[in-house]
Design a protein around this motif. Structure first.
Motif, PDB file in Angstrom:
ATOM      1  N   UNK A 207      65.013  30.576  69.506  1.00  0.00           N
ATOM      2  CA  UNK A 207      65.782  31.092  70.704  1.00  0.00           C
ATOM      3  C   UNK A 207      67.501  30.553  70.661  1.00  0.00           C
ATOM      4  N   UNK A 208      67.692  29.293  69.818  1.00  0.00           N
ATOM      5  CA  UNK A 208      69.023  28.628  70.164  1.00  0.00           C
ATOM      6  C   UNK A 208      69.618  29.478  69.360  1.00  0.00           C
ATOM      7  N   UNK A 209      69.391  30.273  68.295  1.00  0.00           N
ATOM      8  CA  UNK A 209      70.404  31.125  66.812  1.00  0.00           C
ATOM      9  C   UNK A 209      70.274  32.315  68.293  1.00  0.00           C
TER      10      UNK A 209
ATOM     11  N   UNK B 259      84.574  27.031  66.136  1.00  0.00           N
ATOM     12  CA  UNK B 259      83.039  27.588  66.636  1.00  0.00           C
ATOM     13  C   UNK B 259      82.454  27.187  64.936  1.00  0.00           C
ATOM     14  N   UNK B 260      82.843  26.660  64.639  1.00  0.00           N
ATOM     15  CA  UNK B 260      82.673  25.983  62.956  1.00  0.00           C
ATOM     16  C   UNK B 260      81.906  24.662  63.729  1.00  0.00           C
ATOM     17  N   UNK B 261      82.878  23.884  64.414  1.00  0.00           N
ATOM     18  CA  UNK B 261      82.170  22.472  64.720  1.00  0.00           C
ATOM     19  C   UNK B 261      80.905  22.699  65.726  1.00  0.00           C
ATOM     20  N   UNK B 262      80.854  23.546  66.323  1.00  0.00           N
ATOM     21  CA  UNK B 262      79.695  23.857  67.305  1.00  0.00           C
ATOM     22  C   UNK B 262      78.688  24.634  66.146  1.00  0.00           C
TER      23      UNK B 262
ATOM     24  N   UNK C  99      70.207  19.552  66.043  1.00  0.00           N
ATOM     25  CA  UNK C  99      68.830  19.809  65.802  1.00  0.00           C
ATOM     26  C   UNK C  99      67.994  19.632  64.535  1.00  0.00           C
ATOM     27  N   UNK C 100      68.288  19.931  63.366  1.00  0.00           N
ATOM     28  CA  UNK C 100      67.715  19.282  62.146  1.00  0.00           C
ATOM     29  C   UNK C 100      67.211  17.187  61.929  1.00  0.00           C
ATOM     30  N   UNK C 101      68.556  16.293  63.304  1.00  0.00           N
ATOM     31  CA  UNK C 101      68.184  15.580  62.712  1.00  0.00           C
ATOM     32  C   UNK C 101      67.500  15.265  63.627  1.00  0.00           C
ATOM     33  N   UNK C 102      66.879  15.693  64.505  1.00  0.00           N
ATOM     34  CA  UNK C 102      65.878  15.423  65.745  1.00  0.00           C
ATOM     35  C   UNK C 102      64.500  16.516  65.015  1.00  0.00           C
ATOM     36  N   UNK C 103      64.165  17.036  64.886  1.00  0.00           N
ATOM     37  CA  UNK C 103      63.427  17.721  64.421  1.00  0.00           C
ATOM     38  C   UNK C 103      62.384  17.147  63.060  1.00  0.00           C
ATOM     39  N   UNK C 104      63.771  16.651  62.504  1.00  0.00           N
ATOM     40  CA  UNK C 104      63.540  15.152  61.223  1.00  0.00           C
ATOM     41  C   UNK C 104      62.459  13.893  61.047  1.00  0.00           C
ATOM     42  N   UNK C 105      62.745  13.784  63.055  1.00  0.00           N
ATOM     43  CA  UNK C 105      62.625  13.140  63.436  1.00  0.00           C
ATOM     44  C   UNK C 105      61.071  12.603  64.238  1.00  0.00           C
ATOM     45  N   UNK C 106      60.608  14.230  64.134  1.00  0.00           N
ATOM     46  CA  UNK C 106      59.966  14.060  64.908  1.00  0.00           C
ATOM     47  C   UNK C 106      60.557  13.932  66.465  1.00  0.00           C
TER      48      UNK C 106
ATOM     49  N   UNK D 183      77.536  21.272  64.598  1.00  0.00           N
ATOM     50  CA  UNK D 183      76.739  19.943  65.855  1.00  0.00           C
ATOM     51  C   UNK D 183      75.897  20.405  65.893  1.00  0.00           C
ATOM     52  N   UNK D 184      75.623  22.055  66.773  1.00  0.00           N
ATOM     53  CA  UNK D 184      74.486  22.373  66.556  1.00  0.00           C
ATOM     54  C   UNK D 184      72.851  22.364  65.522  1.00  0.00           C
TER      55      UNK D 184
END
Length: 191
Positions: free
Chosen positions: A175-177, A143-146, A154-161, A149-150
């Protein structure tokens, strides 16, 4: 003799600021020496080299991040409320401090991690939140790994637009949460 005022803590703090301003990849001993108006060699009195500096930066950032997460989850109702607060604090730190956050992704020596109060606190807060879902090992580790990684993805994708769809990014995050909360509450046992 060490230059007056130059300490390992000041160097790491300056490295953290530089990482946020210019990116972790631009944190070098030369760049840091320029910030302090000293020669590169002067820094070796305080750090063993770039790897040591970055490891210290990773520990500083990890400590800052878990302090914010712990403050956000304190006193929350176990379950969705705590998960949401945990996730929001994680995301806020990652987006506000991109260089520091990048440092938290550095692979560190296991002995260094074992001796780090911040890393112990990270495990306590994270595992404590997940135990409220009735999880035990080995499911806790999974669960920690999930979650990591989620949140990281998400943050990596969001930070690059990278989220180009017209749907509001915050709404998708919420919704993801919600989906993670349902998944954690219905975790397949005994895997």
């Amino acid at each position: 003799m060490p230059r007056a005022g130059l300490t390992p803590d000041r160097l790491v703090a300056a490295a953290a600021d530089l990482a946020d301003e210019a990116g972790l990849e631009n944190v070098t001993l030369s760049a840091l020496a320029r910030r302090f108006g000293v020669k590169d060699a002067s820094l070796y009195t305080h750090v063993r080299g770039l790897a040591d500096l970055r490891a210290r930066l990773a520990l500083l950032a990890g400590g800052e991040m878990i302090d914010r997460i712990a403050a956000a989850v304190e006193g929350r109702e176990p379950g969705r409320d705590t998960l949401g607060a945990f996730a929001a604090a994680y995301r806020a730190y990652a987006l506000r401090h991109p260089g520091r956050y990048a440092a938290t992704q550095i692979t560190l020596d296991p002995e260094l991690l074992a001796g780090s109060p911040a890393m112990r606190r990270t495990a306590e807060v994270t595992y404590g939140m997940l135990r409220a879902y009735g999880l035990r090992e080995p499911d806790l580790t999974d669960a920690v790994r999930l979650l990591r990684s989620t949140f990281h993805g998400y943050c990596a994708l969001e930070s690059t637009g990278a989220f180009g769809a017209p749907r509001d990014v915050q709404t998708s995050w919420d919704r993801a949460i919600d989906a993670l909360h349902v998944l954690l509450g219905n975790w397949p046992r005994g895997g």
